[in-house]
Structures are given as structure tokens and as C-alpha cells.
Design an enzyme around this catalytic site. Structure first.
Site, short mmCIF file in Angstrom:
data_model
loop_
_atom_site.label_atom_id
_atom_site.label_comp_id
_atom_site.label_asym_id
_atom_site.label_seq_id
_atom_site.Cartn_x
_atom_site.Cartn_y
_atom_site.Cartn_z
N ARG A 160 44.78 39.01 55.83
CA ARG A 160 43.40 39.55 55.76
C ARG A 160 42.50 39.00 56.88
O ARG A 160 41.32 38.75 56.67
CB ARG A 160 42.77 39.22 54.41
CG ARG A 160 43.40 39.91 53.22
CD ARG A 160 43.31 41.42 53.32
NE ARG A 160 43.63 42.06 52.07
CZ ARG A 160 44.86 42.40 51.67
NH1 ARG A 160 45.89 42.18 52.47
NH2 ARG A 160 45.06 42.99 50.50
N SER A 236 39.60 44.60 46.54
CA SER A 236 39.54 43.14 46.37
C SER A 236 38.25 42.62 46.98
O SER A 236 38.04 42.79 48.18
CB SER A 236 40.70 42.46 47.10
OG SER A 236 41.92 42.90 46.62
N GLU A 332 36.51 38.76 50.74
CA GLU A 332 37.37 39.55 51.64
C GLU A 332 36.51 40.62 52.30
O GLU A 332 36.75 41.03 53.43
CB GLU A 332 38.47 40.20 50.80
CG GLU A 332 39.63 40.68 51.62
CD GLU A 332 40.06 42.06 51.25
OE1 GLU A 332 39.40 43.03 51.67
OE2 GLU A 332 41.08 42.17 50.55
N1 EPU Z 1 46.20 38.51 37.95
C1 EPU Z 1 45.62 38.13 36.76
N2 EPU Z 1 44.45 38.74 36.37
C2 EPU Z 1 43.87 39.71 37.09
C3 EPU Z 1 44.44 40.10 38.32
C4 EPU Z 1 45.62 39.49 38.74
O1 EPU Z 1 46.12 37.24 36.07
O2 EPU Z 1 42.83 40.20 36.66
C5 EPU Z 1 47.46 37.92 38.38
C6 EPU Z 1 48.62 38.91 38.21
O3 EPU Z 1 49.17 38.86 36.92
C7 EPU Z 1 49.61 38.44 39.23
C8 EPU Z 1 48.72 37.90 40.33
O4 EPU Z 1 47.45 37.65 39.77
O5 EPU Z 1 50.38 37.36 38.74
C9 EPU Z 1 48.63 38.83 41.53
O6 EPU Z 1 48.05 40.05 41.12
P1 EPU Z 1 48.39 41.44 41.87
O7 EPU Z 1 49.84 41.57 42.05
O8 EPU Z 1 47.64 42.52 41.16
O9 EPU Z 1 47.84 41.28 43.34
P2 EPU Z 1 46.53 40.58 43.89
O10 EPU Z 1 46.89 39.28 44.51
O11 EPU Z 1 45.51 40.56 42.82
C10 EPU Z 1 46.74 41.59 46.30
C11 EPU Z 1 45.82 42.26 47.29
C12 EPU Z 1 45.60 43.71 46.92
C13 EPU Z 1 46.96 44.41 46.91
C14 EPU Z 1 47.87 43.69 45.89
C15 EPU Z 1 49.28 44.23 45.89
C16 EPU Z 1 44.38 40.52 48.14
C17 EPU Z 1 43.03 39.92 48.13
N3 EPU Z 1 44.57 41.56 47.33
O12 EPU Z 1 46.08 41.61 45.05
O13 EPU Z 1 44.79 44.31 47.94
O14 EPU Z 1 46.83 45.77 46.58
O15 EPU Z 1 47.98 42.28 46.23
O16 EPU Z 1 49.98 43.78 47.01
O17 EPU Z 1 45.26 40.05 48.86
C18 EPU Z 1 42.61 44.97 48.63
O18 EPU Z 1 42.77 44.28 49.63
O19 EPU Z 1 41.53 45.59 48.42
C19 EPU Z 1 43.66 45.02 47.62
C20 EPU Z 1 43.50 45.69 46.48
#
Ligand code: EPU
Length: 337
Positions: A160, A236, A332
Site C-alpha cells: 500500500r 479499507s 490507507e
Molecule cells: N478480520 C476480523 N474482523 C473483521 C475483518 C477482518 O477478525 O471485521 C480478520 C479476518 O478474520 C482475517 C483477517 O482479519 O483473519 C484478514 O481479513 P481479510 O482477509 O478480510 O483481509 P483484510 O486484511 O481485512 C486486506 C486488504 C483488502 C483486501 C483483502 C483481501 C488492506 C488494508 N486491506 O483486507 O483491501 O481486499 O485483504 O486480500 O490490506 C482495500 O484496500 O480497500 C481492500 C479492501
């Protein structure tokens, strides 16, 4: 003559705050951009408006990048180089790739925004970042109005982040990006992400295609992330923080269920969504601003027109996470002032 009314930016930012600016003009091609930058060098540039937070009225004029064009500029046996205009909608470009059976961006399906913004924050999802396929970024230098090509390896692309958020911030305007995509029979499918595997498990008997991956990603995103046209947001709001292993080792003793992903030998990434969720803030709301009920990484706007209210809410979330876990989470989203 009466005083001219200011232009209002509501429909040019997906979290739909309603601040004003001096004027809004749509840019249709590189020559047009160059001419407008010459007349108004202080212009603020907006693409799809899906990763910005405006927090006050802007004194400057705003240029909306809307140049179009997708062109194959070179190819060999296994791959093609595609040049895409900055004003193309990212997901429409992904659909073009699927239609032409060109691989590399299928995991990045349904990411909001326009193509020119993609390298700025090195968009990434489901195991792929644009840095995996980016070859060049074509820009106009704001000072000299000269056109330049920046090689991907000189863009300082990381999670990012890129040179466009630092050294080149407000120095250049991106006009085109050039990506290297795979031809049919040469696709490298990226299936490591658990949710994708789960979605595709019903296709066991069949050979998986880039179109299948895209369909899976679209389905996952539609279930997990609110559509800005139903509930205004910028995806995000925070980056997943990266912390030293030694800090993580201490935290995990107290919070054994804390997820982490290795970054390098010394550091891990912790999901900010998890930190916010476990701080008890999922669905939390103050007035018209809240945390989404099913994805804690997303701040949603229930009706405010004031970006400062959203910024203050986000600062409250940062403080709560810091108080609970001792971890600082950074925005972000690009905060425009
Ligand atoms: N989680 C929670 N509660 C929540 C959200 C997430 O416990 O409300 C936990 C999930 O269970 C999982 C972990 O956090 O263990 C990661 O969650 P997820 O796989 O949904 O991915 P993320 O880290 O929340 C990132 C990117 C997203 C991208 C997804 C999929 C960033 C800041 N965000 O989200 O990007 O779509 O991975 O690869 O890196 C964006 O940039 O706008 C965006 C949506």
C-alpha cells in the site's frame, strides 16, 4: 454580477462528503491535462475518488482524470504489454482482460477506482499486488509539463505504498500505466488465499480459469465489503500495521488468536480489521459515521457531508486500538486538505 457558487465535490468521492472547491473540470486526454496544468498548476487531481477523504473546502481547482484507451503495445510468445489510460475504470479494465483471456489482474477484480490510481497505493487483494504485473508508469511532470516514463522498479512499490505517496507526491500526474499480462496457456493462477480456495472447491473436477478466479473474488468482495453506491465508503480505511516479530511474540502470549502474516524475517503484518473488531468496535457508530457491521476495516458514512467528522471518528478508532493493543494503525486513505 452575483458571487459565483463554489463547485461541490459530493459525486466525485465515494464516501460522499460535500466540500467545495474552486472549480471541477474533466480531463479527456494528455494534451488537455497538460493545458489545464499550465493554466492552473495548483490543481488537485482526482481519479475515481474511491481512496480519498476530503476534510475541508478546497481553495484549488479540481481536475477529474477521465482519459480513455487500452492498447496492446508489445507482445512475445507468452505475454503482452498493455498500456492503459489513467482514466479507465479499473474493474472495466479487468473485464477487458478476462474477455481477451489475458492473465495477471483477475485477483484484483472489483477494486474500485481508476487505473491511474492503482500504482499510487499499489492496490492489492487476494494474494496479488499490481506490483506483480506493473512495468511502467507514464506521467506528466507538473513543473516542466514534460512527459516521463518511470520504470516499475523505480516506483518503490511496497505494501500500500509507492514513490507517488512520497518523493513524487504532487510532483507528477499519472497519465498511463503499462502492465505485463500472460497469454492463454501461460497464466499463473494465484490460489493461495483461503477464501478463494473455498469458493473454488466446487469446481474440483474442472481446470480452473482466470475467469473462475475473478468470479470467486467478485463473490467474496460482494459478501464482505459494502458497495459505496449503497453505503458510502472508501474500502479499507486503515492499512494493516506491520510490527517487529519481538513485539508480536509478546502480544500473542496475551492474545493467542491474533492473526499474523509474515512480511520478512523480522516483521509480521496484523489485520487492522481484526484489531478494530476485537477492540469491540465492529458496527460502532457516532452520529452519521460508523464502522461497518461485517468488515471492521471499513468506515461507512451514514449521512454526513463533513469529511472532518469522518477524520475525527477515524482518530477515535486509532486511539481505541492503540489503547487495547499498543499498536498504531495508519490511514490507507489519502487525506486531502
Ligand atoms: N478480520 C476480523 N474482523 C473483521 C475483518 C477482518 O477478525 O471485521 C480478520 C479476518 O478474520 C482475517 C483477517 O482479519 O483473519 C484478514 O481479513 P481479510 O482477509 O478480510 O483481509 P483484510 O486484511 O481485512 C486486506 C486488504 C483488502 C483486501 C483483502 C483481501 C488492506 C488494508 N486491506 O483486507 O483491501 O481486499 O485483504 O486480500 O490490506 C482495500 O484496500 O480497500 C481492500 C479492501
Amino acid at each position: 454580477m452575483g458571487k459565483r457558487l463554489p463547485s461541490i465535490l459530493t459525486s466525485y468521492n465515494t464516501i460522499r462528503v460535500g466540500h467545495s472547491c474552486r472549480s471541477i473540470q474533466i480531463v479527456h486526454n494528455t494534451a488537455d491535462l497538460s493545458a489545464k496544468l499550465k493554466d492552473q498548476p495548483e490543481s488537485i487531481i482526482i481519479g475515481g475518488g474511491s481512496n480519498i477523504l476530503i476534510i475541508n473546502d478546497l481553495e484549488q481547482p479540481v481536475l477529474i482524470i477521465n482519459n480513455k484507451g487500452i492498447e496492446i503495445i508489445d507482445e512475445d510468445e507468452t505475454s503482452v504489454l498493455v498500456q492503459i489510460a489513467a482514466g479507465e475504470i479499473w474493474h472495466e479494465f479487468v473485464l477487458w482482460c478476462l474477455e481477451h483471456n489475458l492473465g495477471g489482474v483477475e485477483n484484483l477484480s472489483l477494486i474500485p477506482g481508476k487505473c491511474g490510481a492503482a500504482p499510487i497505493q499499489n492496490i492489492g487483494a487476494y494474494g496479488v499486488e499490481i506490483s506483480d504485473v506493473l512495468r511502467e508508469v507514464r506521467v506528466i511532470d507538473r513543473a516542466s509539463l514534460e512527459q516521463r516514463v518511470i520504470k516499475a522498479e523505480d516506483c518503490a512499490l511496497e505494501y500500500r505504498n509507492s514513490i507517488f505517496k512520497h518523493e513524487l507526491k504532487n510532483k507528477v500526474v499519472i497519465t498511463h500505466i503499462v502492465l505485463k499480462l500472460s497469454k492463454p496457456d501461460h497464466h499463473k493462477l494465484r490460489l493461495s488465499y483461503g477464501a478463494i480456495q473455498q469458493e473454488l472447491s466446487s469446481l474440483e473436477s474442472k481446470e480452473i480459469t482466470i475467469q473462475d478466479i475473478s468470479r470467486a473474488v467478485v463473490k467474496i468482495r460482494q459478501t464482505k465489503l459494502p458497495d459505496p453506491s449503497d453505503l458510502p465508503n472508501v474500502g479499507s480505511f486503515f492499512k494493516n500495521p506491520i510490527i517487529e516479530n519481538c513485539i508480536y511474540d509478546k502480544l500473542v502470549v496475551r492474545h493467542p488468536d491474533m492473526p499474523s502474516y509474515p512480511v520478512d524475517e523480522k516483521r509480521v503484518k496484523i489485520p487492522a480489521g481484526w484489531l478494530i473488531d476485537k477492540s469491540g468496535l465492529k458496527g460502532y457508530r457516532i452520529g452519521d459515521v460508523g464502522i461497518h457491521v461485517s468488515q471492521a476495516l471499513v468506515i461507512v458514512n451514514h449521512g454526513t457531508t463533513d469529511g472532518l467528522e469522518i477524520l475525527r471518528f477515524s482518530q477515535f478508532i486509532q486511539r481505541e486500538v492503540e489503547r487495547t493493543y499498543g499498536i498504531h494503525i495508519s490511514p490507507e486513505v489519502n487525506i486531502l486538505t
